[in-house]
Design a protein around this motif. Structure first.
Motif, short mmCIF file in Angstrom:
data_model
loop_
_atom_site.label_atom_id
_atom_site.label_comp_id
_atom_site.label_asym_id
_atom_site.label_seq_id
_atom_site.Cartn_x
_atom_site.Cartn_y
_atom_site.Cartn_z
N GLN A 118 0.05 -1.68 0.08
CA GLN A 118 -0.27 -0.06 -0.79
C GLN A 118 0.49 1.28 -0.09
OE1 GLN A 118 -3.38 0.28 0.19
NE2 GLN A 118 -3.05 2.45 -0.09
N TYR A 119 0.41 1.95 -1.04
CA TYR A 119 1.34 3.29 -0.71
C TYR A 119 0.51 4.71 -0.66
CZ TYR A 119 4.57 0.17 -3.01
OH TYR A 119 5.92 -0.13 -3.48
N GLU A 120 0.21 5.90 0.28
CA GLU A 120 -0.18 6.93 0.09
C GLU A 120 0.37 8.00 -0.38
OE1 GLU A 120 -3.25 7.34 0.85
OE2 GLU A 120 -3.55 5.22 1.33
N SER A 121 -0.21 8.41 -1.07
CA SER A 121 0.99 9.69 -1.74
C SER A 121 -0.23 11.15 -1.58
CB SER A 121 1.59 9.43 -2.97
OG SER A 121 2.27 10.82 -4.35
N PRO A 122 0.08 12.06 -0.96
CA PRO A 122 -0.65 13.39 -1.07
C PRO A 122 0.32 14.18 -2.07
CG PRO A 122 0.27 13.07 1.44
CD PRO A 122 1.11 12.16 0.39
N THR A 123 -0.69 14.68 -2.30
CA THR A 123 -0.21 15.52 -3.94
C THR A 123 -0.51 16.84 -3.95
OG1 THR A 123 -2.30 15.94 -4.79
CG2 THR A 123 -0.83 14.01 -5.44
N ASN A 124 -0.14 18.03 -4.58
CA ASN A 124 -0.42 19.20 -4.95
C ASN A 124 -0.48 19.41 -5.85
OD1 ASN A 124 1.67 20.27 -2.64
ND2 ASN A 124 3.07 20.04 -3.97
N VAL A 125 -2.18 19.17 -6.02
CA VAL A 125 -3.18 18.64 -7.54
C VAL A 125 -3.98 19.75 -6.62
CG1 VAL A 125 -4.93 18.08 -8.52
CG2 VAL A 125 -2.92 17.15 -7.91
N GLN A 126 -4.19 21.43 -7.11
CA GLN A 126 -5.78 21.50 -6.63
C GLN A 126 -6.35 21.42 -7.57
OE1 GLN A 126 -5.18 25.89 -6.62
NE2 GLN A 126 -3.44 25.75 -5.10
N LEU A 127 -7.90 20.82 -6.80
CA LEU A 127 -9.14 20.65 -7.66
C LEU A 127 -9.68 21.35 -7.72
CD1 LEU A 127 -9.78 17.56 -4.81
CD2 LEU A 127 -8.93 17.33 -6.76
N ILE A 128 -10.69 21.24 -8.71
CA ILE A 128 -11.24 22.63 -9.17
C ILE A 128 -12.89 22.33 -8.47
CG2 ILE A 128 -13.48 23.03 -10.83
CD1 ILE A 128 -11.48 21.78 -12.93
N GLY A 129 -12.72 23.49 -7.80
CA GLY A 129 -14.55 23.82 -6.94
C GLY A 129 -15.83 24.87 -7.27
N ASN A 130 -16.48 24.12 -7.59
CA ASN A 130 -17.11 24.90 -7.90
C ASN A 130 -18.43 24.47 -7.90
OD1 ASN A 130 -17.09 22.74 -9.56
ND2 ASN A 130 -16.70 23.64 -11.66
N HIS A 131 -18.78 23.64 -6.85
CA HIS A 131 -20.35 22.99 -6.64
C HIS A 131 -21.10 22.16 -7.45
CE1 HIS A 131 -19.58 26.22 -3.39
NE2 HIS A 131 -19.56 27.22 -3.86
N THR A 132 -20.35 21.91 -8.47
CA THR A 132 -20.84 20.32 -9.08
C THR A 132 -20.29 19.73 -8.82
OG1 THR A 132 -19.96 21.65 -11.41
CG2 THR A 132 -22.11 22.30 -10.72
N GLU A 133 -20.78 18.42 -8.91
CA GLU A 133 -20.37 17.65 -9.66
C GLU A 133 -19.27 16.92 -10.94
OE1 GLU A 133 -22.65 13.41 -10.04
OE2 GLU A 133 -23.11 13.62 -7.74
N SER A 134 -17.64 16.30 -10.41
CA SER A 134 -17.27 16.15 -11.34
C SER A 134 -16.84 14.97 -11.55
CB SER A 134 -15.92 17.22 -11.35
OG SER A 134 -15.24 16.58 -9.86
N LYS A 135 -15.51 14.68 -11.98
CA LYS A 135 -14.55 13.11 -12.26
C LYS A 135 -13.98 13.27 -12.33
CE LYS A 135 -16.02 13.07 -17.44
NZ LYS A 135 -16.88 11.57 -18.64
N MET A 136 -13.35 12.39 -12.29
CA MET A 136 -11.53 11.98 -11.74
C MET A 136 -10.97 11.18 -12.86
SD MET A 136 -9.12 12.57 -8.79
CE MET A 136 -9.19 14.19 -8.54
N LEU A 137 -10.14 10.88 -13.44
CA LEU A 137 -9.81 10.18 -14.17
C LEU A 137 -8.34 10.06 -14.17
CD1 LEU A 137 -11.00 11.41 -17.45
CD2 LEU A 137 -12.25 9.73 -16.68
N ILE A 138 -7.90 9.25 -13.64
CA ILE A 138 -6.55 8.58 -14.27
C ILE A 138 -6.06 7.71 -14.40
CG2 ILE A 138 -4.45 7.98 -12.52
CD1 ILE A 138 -6.68 9.39 -9.73
#
Length: 160
Positions: A118-138
């Motif tokens: 198991q690996y846990e890696s915090p990121t510096n990714v700034q997430l889009i916050g605009n009060h609507t659902e979004s999807k994340m693709l990796i």
């Protein structure tokens, strides 16, 4: 006679300490936490993992942590991933490339566990916050078109 009031004060102080410690342990609010499974044998460059993200506020700060579960047979020192967040309504898309250290320079795995690491890696990714659902693709952007050993990829979004 003075022992009973002192005992009550000591008991009350202990309860207050337990309450303060318990409240201090709750320091993050988990907004999303989910994993997606890669194909059984190999993770192909074209295999994109999809995560649904609930509506995020644009006035709050969030921390994205990427989780990886891999077999101890993963052959590379690092894992390079593209994280794409896309607003469901506006189709606004934000791409970030991140690197997760999997093995040290001597080839020793940095994850925790035995056969499944198991690996846990915090990121510096700034997430889009605009009060609507979004999807994340990796998806991975390693030189080889297929990777062996990666079992699951996950995300955890916490409110800071």
């Amino acid at each position: 006679m003075t022992k009973k009031p002192m005992h009550k004060i000591t008991t009350l102080l202990l309860y207050l300490i337990y309450i303060c410690i318990g409240a201090g342990c709750i320091n993050e609010h988990i907004v999303a936490h989910q994993y997606a499974h890669t194909s059984h044998k190999e993770w192909h460059h074209t295999d994109t993992l999809l995560f649904k993200i609930p509506a995020l506020s644009d006035s709050l700060n969030y921390q994205l942590t990427i989780g990886i579960r891999s077999m101890n047979t993963y052959a590379y020192q690092n894992l390079w991933l593209v994280v794409a967040q896309q607003d469901v309504q506006t189709e606004q898309r934000k791409l970030d490339t991140i690197c997760i250290a999997m093995n040290d320079t001597n080839g020793i795995a940095l994850g925790t566990g035995n056969n499944l690491l198991q690996y846990e890696s915090p990121t510096n990714v700034q997430l889009i916050g605009n009060h609507t659902e979004s999807k994340m693709l990796i998806y991975h952007v390693m030189k080889g078109s297929t990777l062996s050993g990666i079992q699951d990829v996950g995300i955890r979004i916490t409110q800071k």
